[in-house]
Scaffold this active site. Structure first.
Site, PDB file in Angstrom:
ATOM      1  CD  GLU A 241      14.264 -27.216  35.544  1.00 16.05           C
ATOM      2  OE1 GLU A 241      13.634 -27.192  36.609  1.00 16.05           O
ATOM      3  OE2 GLU A 241      15.508 -27.211  35.498  1.00 16.05           O
TER       4      GLU A 241
HETATM    5  C1  LIG Z   1      17.998 -33.630  27.856  1.00 17.47           C
HETATM    6  C2  LIG Z   1      17.286 -33.971  29.112  1.00 17.47           C
HETATM    7  C3  LIG Z   1      17.841 -33.629  30.324  1.00 17.47           C
HETATM    8  C4  LIG Z   1      17.200 -33.994  31.521  1.00 17.47           C
HETATM    9  N1  LIG Z   1      17.809 -33.713  32.728  1.00 17.47           N
HETATM   10  C5  LIG Z   1      17.295 -34.248  33.859  1.00 17.47           C
HETATM   11  C6  LIG Z   1      18.023 -34.174  35.098  1.00 17.47           C
HETATM   12  O1  LIG Z   1      19.085 -33.581  35.181  1.00 17.47           O
HETATM   13  N2  LIG Z   1      17.496 -34.789  36.184  1.00 17.47           N
HETATM   14  C7  LIG Z   1      16.313 -35.453  36.139  1.00 17.47           C
HETATM   15  O2  LIG Z   1      15.907 -35.992  37.165  1.00 17.47           O
HETATM   16  N3  LIG Z   1      15.591 -35.534  34.985  1.00 17.47           N
HETATM   17  C8  LIG Z   1      16.063 -34.958  33.843  1.00 17.47           C
HETATM   18  N4  LIG Z   1      15.360 -35.064  32.661  1.00 17.47           N
HETATM   19  C9  LIG Z   1      14.095 -35.765  32.655  1.00 17.47           C
HETATM   20  C10 LIG Z   1      12.913 -34.870  32.395  1.00 17.47           C
HETATM   21  O3  LIG Z   1      12.651 -34.078  33.504  1.00 17.47           O
HETATM   22  C11 LIG Z   1      11.743 -35.774  31.987  1.00 17.47           C
HETATM   23  O4  LIG Z   1      12.031 -36.265  30.696  1.00 17.47           O
HETATM   24  C12 LIG Z   1      10.407 -35.068  32.017  1.00 17.47           C
HETATM   25  O5  LIG Z   1      10.036 -34.753  33.331  1.00 17.47           O
HETATM   26  C13 LIG Z   1       9.294 -35.913  31.387  1.00 17.47           C
HETATM   27  O6  LIG Z   1       9.289 -37.211  31.861  1.00 17.47           O
HETATM   28  P1  LIG Z   1       9.273 -38.430  30.836  1.00 17.47           P
HETATM   29  O7  LIG Z   1      10.377 -38.215  29.863  1.00 17.47           O
HETATM   30  O8  LIG Z   1       9.287 -39.685  31.601  1.00 17.47           O
HETATM   31  O9  LIG Z   1       7.919 -38.279  30.056  1.00 17.47           O
HETATM   32  P2  LIG Z   1       6.500 -38.836  30.522  1.00 17.47           P
HETATM   33  O10 LIG Z   1       6.231 -38.454  31.916  1.00 17.47           O
HETATM   34  O11 LIG Z   1       6.405 -40.256  30.151  1.00 17.47           O
HETATM   35  O12 LIG Z   1       5.546 -37.986  29.577  1.00 17.47           O
HETATM   36  C14 LIG Z   1       5.285 -38.316  28.216  1.00 17.47           C
HETATM   37  C15 LIG Z   1       4.162 -37.415  27.712  1.00 17.47           C
HETATM   38  O13 LIG Z   1       2.978 -37.642  28.487  1.00 17.47           O
HETATM   39  C16 LIG Z   1       2.537 -36.454  29.105  1.00 17.47           C
HETATM   40  N5  LIG Z   1       2.034 -36.751  30.436  1.00 17.47           N
HETATM   41  C17 LIG Z   1       2.637 -37.425  31.431  1.00 17.47           C
HETATM   42  N6  LIG Z   1       1.866 -37.484  32.514  1.00 17.47           N
HETATM   43  C18 LIG Z   1       0.747 -36.825  32.216  1.00 17.47           C
HETATM   44  C19 LIG Z   1      -0.451 -36.520  32.928  1.00 17.47           C
HETATM   45  N7  LIG Z   1      -0.638 -36.845  34.201  1.00 17.47           N
HETATM   46  N8  LIG Z   1      -1.403 -35.827  32.273  1.00 17.47           N
HETATM   47  C20 LIG Z   1      -1.238 -35.437  31.001  1.00 17.47           C
HETATM   48  N9  LIG Z   1      -0.142 -35.682  30.287  1.00 17.47           N
HETATM   49  C21 LIG Z   1       0.846 -36.362  30.879  1.00 17.47           C
HETATM   50  C22 LIG Z   1       3.770 -35.543  29.147  1.00 17.47           C
HETATM   51  O14 LIG Z   1       3.415 -34.169  29.191  1.00 17.47           O
HETATM   52  C23 LIG Z   1       4.471 -35.936  27.857  1.00 17.47           C
HETATM   53  O15 LIG Z   1       3.926 -35.218  26.786  1.00 17.47           O
HETATM   54  C24 LIG Z   1      15.962 -34.658  31.474  1.00 17.47           C
HETATM   55  C25 LIG Z   1      15.387 -34.975  30.228  1.00 17.47           C
HETATM   56  C26 LIG Z   1      16.032 -34.652  29.072  1.00 17.47           C
HETATM   57  C27 LIG Z   1      15.418 -35.059  27.765  1.00 17.47           C
END
Ligand SMILES: Cc1cc2nc3c(=O)[nH]c(=O)nc-3n(C[C@H](O)[C@H](O)[C@H](O)COP(=O)(O)OP(=O)(O)OC[C@H]3O[C@@H](n4cnc5c(N)ncnc54)[C@H](O)[C@@H]3O)c2cc1C
Length: 611
Positions: A419
């Site tokens: 979220e």
């Molecule tokens: C168990 C699970 C269930 C999920 N369910 C769903 C689902 O049903 N539908 C769906 O669409 N998604 C889902 N997700 C995805 C989830 O919403 C994302 O994992 C989350 O939004 C983070 O994206 P990412 O994993 O690509 O991390 P990234 O965006 O790569 O982030 C990695 C790190 O970098 C930081 N970061 C990224 N951008 C910035 C910035 N601009 N400034 C500062 N810091 C930053 C983040 O805070 C984090 O600490 C799920 C994930 C998990 C693990």
């Protein structure tokens, strides 16, 4: 559509509604906040039936939920559907219960505490699975999909994240290409981390048409017999929420009729973000019952476990933990239900002024995006802390997968990530506040100027009268708000639009906001209850509110100092540091050990979290 108020909504408060973010500059009276003690009879019945359902169907099978038993989650979800728990937020015309926002939050709270697997399946289905269609669907789409989703005949999933598009949600590469005859779109791409993917029928999928700036949302139906180019990855191997289905979803020229576009072309990012706003406050609620259950388990264990011929609950070290855990859970409940009622009242107001149900709901939640983000961050970090201390209270047994703390701790890790990560939500909250100030919705400039003048003025040496309950604490809260205005006001002046590049300052500012909102909510709840039930009935609640504020003062001092010494120099820095000292000053320091002992003794004598 004729405007109507939500069925079962709690009585709307007659006072002027506070706007989102205004808590910072407007004094809120305790009579104007909604607290869990305000639940009406129907809400209490709903709470009891959800709790009874979880105690019967989920809690005894907690160990089974750790065995990657996805079918069990699906089975419990179906039963929840039969009992109406999946349809609380769905309007009656689409065969839902059409309950108010507070009731929706209440169900989400009490259904989510036993295992993160069910909490995630429930949240994904009722939040990001159903709500985009409820809020943005046209009449045909709603009639076709919502009743089946509301009853649990079908389950929903939300496909936004891709391997290259996580926090940067609008950067997805999934494509939607219109067919030559203009009858359907052909969707191709890869989505990942999709909750409920293993058993969902309806997928809300976000894809880009041509080179559009913004993605577009589509409703896709999945039929096992006719997969239409949809295939799935294996179940992800996860740290926690072991029985929540999470898979990659692949679309290979999947045909979607044009009438399955949700809202308009290019509106997908807006839909995705608005669905997340609701999802965030619901996730905050979903972290509450988990804390209560961890506290209950910890108190019981501490009362039973004997070392040095003494139940460990009698040791100061354990009392400290129990008291701190309860103090956070209490503040979380206070803040979540306070904000929920604000949202519910705002929705009612919009309905009365002629908005449709979906417009009213969208705008009602949007008004409080700041609070939604702050609560998501605060409550997800509180459950993490709470379950960690739960393990510590259990000692070696806490580390064992045979005791409930181990899975609670693992499950508690995910709410900080999905979220919108907590970093993104922290920055979003401050960014939104600045935007609201620029739009004139929240006047920050006036109060910030007042604080700047106060800093250069001579402080009053009058001896204040602190005889009334929380008189000193309320004064301190006002001072904490001044600290935010002082630091953020000065940072805005210095960096202007470039402030958004100063992420560490934004994070620190948002921590200050969180502490203010949580401390104030705890305090107002207790004050309200002391007035209606008598101060003597609120001894432990008073202790919790005082303890929370004490920590808030320290945290705010640390975060504000970090900001001040990083971006201000010379006289400006000296003046702000003096201001910080003045605004974090207690005339009468609280006896922290006594506060904690008061709280812990209540917990251990009742053998549970009783607030
Ligand atoms: C168990 C699970 C269930 C999920 N369910 C769903 C689902 O049903 N539908 C769906 O669409 N998604 C889902 N997700 C995805 C989830 O919403 C994302 O994992 C989350 O939004 C983070 O994206 P990412 O994993 O690509 O991390 P990234 O965006 O790569 O982030 C990695 C790190 O970098 C930081 N970061 C990224 N951008 C910035 C910035 N601009 N400034 C500062 N810091 C930053 C983040 O805070 C984090 O600490 C799920 C994930 C998990 C693990």
């Amino acid at each position: 559509m004729t405007p109507k108020t939500n069925k079962m909504s709690t009585e709307t408060q007659k006072t002027e509604l506070i706007r989102g973010g205004q808590f910072l500059v407007k004094e809120t009276q305790c009579e104007d906040v909604f607290t869990p003690e305000n639940f009406n009879e129907e809400q209490k019945m709903m709470k009891d039936s959800v709790k009874e359902f979880i105690d019967r169907e989920v809690w005894p099978k907690k160990a089974e939920f750790e065995k990657k038993n996805y079918a069990l989650t699906e089975e419990v979800m179906r039963k929840a559907g039969e009992l109406g728990f999946l349809s609380v937020a769905v309007p009656e015309e689409y065969e839902g219960l059409g309950m108010g926002f507070v009731s929706t939050m209440l169900v989400c709270d009490y259904i989510s505490g036993a295992t993160g697997s069910l909490a995630t399946a429930f949240g994904a289905h009722t939040g990001i699975g159903i709500m985009p269609i409820v809020l943005y669907g046209n009449e045909e789409q709603k009639k076709k999909y919502i009743p089946k989703l509301a009853s649990g005949e079908w389950f929903g999933a939300y496909c936004l994240t891709e391997p290259g598009a996580g926090s940067d949600a609008n950067s997805g590469k999934t494509k939607a290409v219109l067919s030559e005859d203009g009858k359907y779109y052909s969707i191709s791409g890869q989505k990942m981390w999709i909750s409920n993917a293993g058993f969902a029928t309806i997928f809300n999928v976000f894809a880009r048409i041509e080179d559009d700036k913004y993605i577009t949302a589509f409703i896709l139906e999945y039929d096992k017999e006719n997969p239409n180019g949809i295939s799935f990855g294996e179940e992800e191997k996860k740290l926690g929420i072991h029985s929540s289905s999470t898979r990659q979803v692949f679309f290979n020229e999947t045909k979607v009729p044009v009438e399955n576009m949700l809202s308009e072309r290019g509106n997908g990012f807006k839909i995705a973000m608005n669905a997340l706003n609701i999802g965030r406050i619901k996730l905050a609620a979903a972290c509450l019952e988990a804390q209560r259950r961890v506290i209950d388990g910890s108190v019981k264990y501490a009362n039973e476990r004997v070392q040095f011929d003494t139940p460990i609950a009698k040791f100061g070290a354990i009392k400290l933990k129990l008291a701190e855990m309860a103090c956070n859970a209490y503040a979380g409940e206070s803040a979540v239900y306070r904000a929920s009622k604000n949202i519910e009242d705002r929705i009612s107001l919009r309905l009365e002024s002629g908005n449709s149900q979906s417009e009213a709901e969208l705008k009602g939640v949007e008004e409080y995006v700041i609070e939604c983000s702050l609560l998501k961050v605060a409550c997800s970090e509180d459950i993490q802390y709470c379950s960690d201390e739960g393990i510590q209270i259990f000692g070696g047994m806490g580390f064992s997968a045979d005791a409930p703390m181990e899975s609670a701790w693992r499950d508690a890790r995910i709410p900080r990530i999905y979220e919108g990560t907590n970093e993104i939500n922290r920055m979003l909250a401050v960014g939104m506040l600045v935007k609201k100030a620029m739009k004139g919705h929240v006047d920050l400039l006036g109060p910030a100027t007042k604080v700047a003048n106060e800093l250069t003025g001579i402080p009053s040496f009058d001896k204040p009268d602190y005889s009334e309950l929380f008189a000193e604490e309320k004064e301190i809260l006002q001072n904490l708000k001044k600290i935010f205005l002082m630091v953020a006001g000065s940072a805005v002046q210095k960096f202007g639009e470039k402030l958004e590049e100063e992420q560490q300052l934004l994070l620190a500012s948002s921590d200050i906001l969180i502490e203010i909102y949580m401390a104030e909510s705890s305090l107002l709840r207790t004050e309200k209850n002391a007035k209606r039930f008598g101060e003597d009935t609120q001894k432990e609640q008073i202790a919790m509110s005082k303890l929370y504020l004490y920590h808030a003062v320290d945290k705010i001092n640390e975060k504000a100092k970090e900001g001040i010494i990083s971006f201000a120099q010379g006289d400006e820095q000296r003046m702000m540091l003096m201001g910080l000292k003045r605004f974090t000053k207690y005339q009468n320091q609280p006896n922290v050990v006594e506060l904690r002992n008061t709280i812990a003794e209540k917990l251990t004598s009742e053998n549970k979290y009783t607030f």
